[in-house]
Write a protein that holds these residues in place. Sequence first.
Motif, PDB file in Angstrom:
ATOM      1  N   ASP A 101       0.841  -1.191   0.000  1.00 42.88           N
ATOM      2  CA  ASP A 101       0.000   0.000   0.000  1.00 42.88           C
ATOM      3  C   ASP A 101       0.882   1.249   0.000  1.00 42.88           C
ATOM      4  N   LYS A 102       0.276   2.415   0.027  1.00 41.31           N
ATOM      5  CA  LYS A 102       1.028   3.675  -0.067  1.00 41.31           C
ATOM      6  C   LYS A 102       1.981   3.884   1.100  1.00 41.31           C
ATOM      7  N   ASN A 103       1.748   3.185   2.220  1.00 45.36           N
ATOM      8  CA  ASN A 103       2.620   3.299   3.390  1.00 45.36           C
ATOM      9  C   ASN A 103       3.741   2.269   3.390  1.00 45.36           C
ATOM     10  N   GLY A 104       3.807   1.432   2.348  1.00 42.75           N
ATOM     11  CA  GLY A 104       4.855   0.426   2.261  1.00 42.75           C
ATOM     12  C   GLY A 104       4.553  -0.855   3.010  1.00 42.75           C
ATOM     13  N   ASN A 105       3.295  -1.056   3.399  1.00 43.58           N
ATOM     14  CA  ASN A 105       2.896  -2.283   4.080  1.00 43.58           C
ATOM     15  C   ASN A 105       2.470  -3.328   3.064  1.00 43.58           C
ATOM     16  N   LYS A 106       2.897  -4.567   3.277  1.00 44.62           N
ATOM     17  CA  LYS A 106       2.549  -5.681   2.380  1.00 44.62           C
ATOM     18  C   LYS A 106       1.039  -5.856   2.327  1.00 44.62           C
ATOM     19  N   LYS A 107       0.520  -5.985   1.111  1.00 44.64           N
ATOM     20  CA  LYS A 107      -0.909  -6.234   0.918  1.00 44.64           C
ATOM     21  C   LYS A 107      -1.180  -7.576   0.244  1.00 44.64           C
ATOM     22  N   HIS A 108      -0.403  -7.898  -0.797  1.00 45.38           N
ATOM     23  CA  HIS A 108      -0.621  -9.114  -1.569  1.00 45.38           C
ATOM     24  C   HIS A 108       0.723  -9.685  -1.993  1.00 45.38           C
ATOM     25  N   PHE A 109       0.786 -11.006  -2.154  1.00 43.10           N
ATOM     26  CA  PHE A 109       2.021 -11.636  -2.628  1.00 43.10           C
ATOM     27  C   PHE A 109       1.714 -13.027  -3.138  1.00 43.10           C
ATOM     28  N   GLY A 110       2.611 -13.550  -3.956  1.00 45.31           N
ATOM     29  CA  GLY A 110       2.396 -14.899  -4.455  1.00 45.31           C
ATOM     30  C   GLY A 110       3.391 -15.287  -5.533  1.00 45.31           C
ATOM     31  N   TYR A 111       3.284 -16.522  -5.953  1.00 43.70           N
ATOM     32  CA  TYR A 111       4.177 -17.112  -6.955  1.00 43.70           C
ATOM     33  C   TYR A 111       3.657 -16.881  -8.372  1.00 43.70           C
ATOM     34  N   ILE A 112       3.377 -15.637  -8.691  1.00 42.55           N
ATOM     35  CA  ILE A 112       3.005 -15.187 -10.020  1.00 42.55           C
ATOM     36  C   ILE A 112       3.593 -13.792 -10.185  1.00 42.55           C
ATOM     37  N   SER A 113       3.402 -13.170 -11.327  1.00 41.86           N
ATOM     38  CA  SER A 113       3.908 -11.810 -11.545  1.00 41.86           C
ATOM     39  C   SER A 113       2.851 -10.779 -11.150  1.00 41.86           C
ATOM     40  N   CYS A 114       3.270  -9.536 -11.026  1.00 39.99           N
ATOM     41  CA  CYS A 114       2.326  -8.445 -10.740  1.00 39.99           C
ATOM     42  C   CYS A 114       1.240  -8.392 -11.807  1.00 39.99           C
ATOM     43  N   GLN A 115       1.629  -8.513 -13.069  1.00 41.42           N
ATOM     44  CA  GLN A 115       0.649  -8.442 -14.153  1.00 41.42           C
ATOM     45  C   GLN A 115      -0.360  -9.586 -14.068  1.00 41.42           C
ATOM     46  N   GLN A 116       0.122 -10.797 -13.754  1.00 40.11           N
ATOM     47  CA  GLN A 116      -0.803 -11.928 -13.597  1.00 40.11           C
ATOM     48  C   GLN A 116      -1.750 -11.684 -12.424  1.00 40.11           C
ATOM     49  N   ALA A 117      -1.226 -11.153 -11.325  1.00 38.90           N
ATOM     50  CA  ALA A 117      -2.067 -10.863 -10.158  1.00 38.90           C
ATOM     51  C   ALA A 117      -3.119  -9.816 -10.498  1.00 38.90           C
ATOM     52  N   ARG A 118      -2.718  -8.796 -11.243  1.00 37.11           N
ATOM     53  CA  ARG A 118      -3.671  -7.754 -11.656  1.00 37.11           C
ATOM     54  C   ARG A 118      -4.725  -8.350 -12.587  1.00 37.11           C
ATOM     55  N   ASP A 119      -4.296  -9.132 -13.584  1.00 27.97           N
ATOM     56  CA  ASP A 119      -5.220  -9.726 -14.546  1.00 27.97           C
ATOM     57  C   ASP A 119      -6.241 -10.640 -13.871  1.00 27.97           C
ATOM     58  N   ARG A 120      -5.843 -11.301 -12.813  1.00 29.34           N
ATOM     59  CA  ARG A 120      -6.743 -12.226 -12.095  1.00 29.34           C
ATOM     60  C   ARG A 120      -7.589 -11.518 -11.036  1.00 29.34           C
ATOM     61  N   GLY A 121      -7.405 -10.205 -10.884  1.00 29.28           N
ATOM     62  CA  GLY A 121      -8.215  -9.439  -9.950  1.00 29.28           C
ATOM     63  C   GLY A 121      -7.729  -9.445  -8.514  1.00 29.28           C
ATOM     64  N   TYR A 122      -6.579 -10.050  -8.249  1.00 30.78           N
ATOM     65  CA  TYR A 122      -6.081 -10.121  -6.882  1.00 30.78           C
ATOM     66  C   TYR A 122      -5.759  -8.740  -6.315  1.00 30.78           C
ATOM     67  N   LEU A 123      -5.294  -7.829  -7.158  1.00 30.78           N
ATOM     68  CA  LEU A 123      -4.862  -6.527  -6.667  1.00 30.78           C
ATOM     69  C   LEU A 123      -6.012  -5.553  -6.480  1.00 30.78           C
ATOM     70  N   ALA A 124      -7.213  -5.937  -6.858  1.00 20.17           N
ATOM     71  CA  ALA A 124      -8.384  -5.093  -6.631  1.00 20.17           C
ATOM     72  C   ALA A 124      -8.886  -5.229  -5.204  1.00 20.17           C
ATOM     73  N   ASN A 125      -8.424  -6.249  -4.514  1.00 22.01           N
ATOM     74  CA  ASN A 125      -8.851  -6.541  -3.149  1.00 22.01           C
ATOM     75  C   ASN A 125      -8.056  -5.693  -2.165  1.00 22.01           C
ATOM     76  N   LYS A 126      -8.743  -4.974  -1.299  1.00 23.85           N
ATOM     77  CA  LYS A 126      -8.068  -4.124  -0.310  1.00 23.85           C
ATOM     78  C   LYS A 126      -7.523  -4.932   0.872  1.00 23.85           C
ATOM     79  N   GLU A 127      -8.046  -6.125   1.078  1.00 18.46           N
ATOM     80  CA  GLU A 127      -7.578  -6.974   2.182  1.00 18.46           C
ATOM     81  C   GLU A 127      -6.309  -7.715   1.760  1.00 18.46           C
ATOM     82  N   GLU A 128      -5.451  -8.032   2.743  1.00 17.57           N
ATOM     83  CA  GLU A 128      -4.229  -8.761   2.452  1.00 17.57           C
ATOM     84  C   GLU A 128      -4.553 -10.146   1.920  1.00 17.57           C
ATOM     85  N   SER A 129      -3.771 -10.591   0.926  1.00 18.90           N
ATOM     86  CA  SER A 129      -4.009 -11.920   0.370  1.00 18.90           C
ATOM     87  C   SER A 129      -2.712 -12.550  -0.125  1.00 18.90           C
TER      88      SER A 129
END
Length: 94
Positions: free
Chosen positions: A61-89
């Motif tokens: 997030d804007k404060n540098g706190n981890k929100k999402h992570f995984g064994y895929i790329s940022c683009q794959q996470a965005r394409d799958r909708g993972y980064l639209a979620n405000k909760e940590e995942s």
Amino acid sequence: MKFDNDPLVQATYAPNATKSTVFAAGGKPESEINIPEINGTCINYTLRKDAETMPFYVAFDKNGNKKHFGYISCQQARDRGYLANKEESWQGAI
């Protein structure tokens, strides 16, 4: 997972992981992109062990706190909708 003991992955798994703790463990990422959906950024790494490689992303997030992570790329996470979620995942292997 084969890469779960990697220092970068371990730093990311930490409950209070931040951008600075992830950078300290993983070094400079391969790329970093802005993610308006979470008002933050996402970084890409490629994990390497022996002859095997695996993408790994961490979004903050804007404060540098981890929100999402995984064994895929940022683009794959965005394409799958993972980064639209405000909760940590976490997203495991694809």
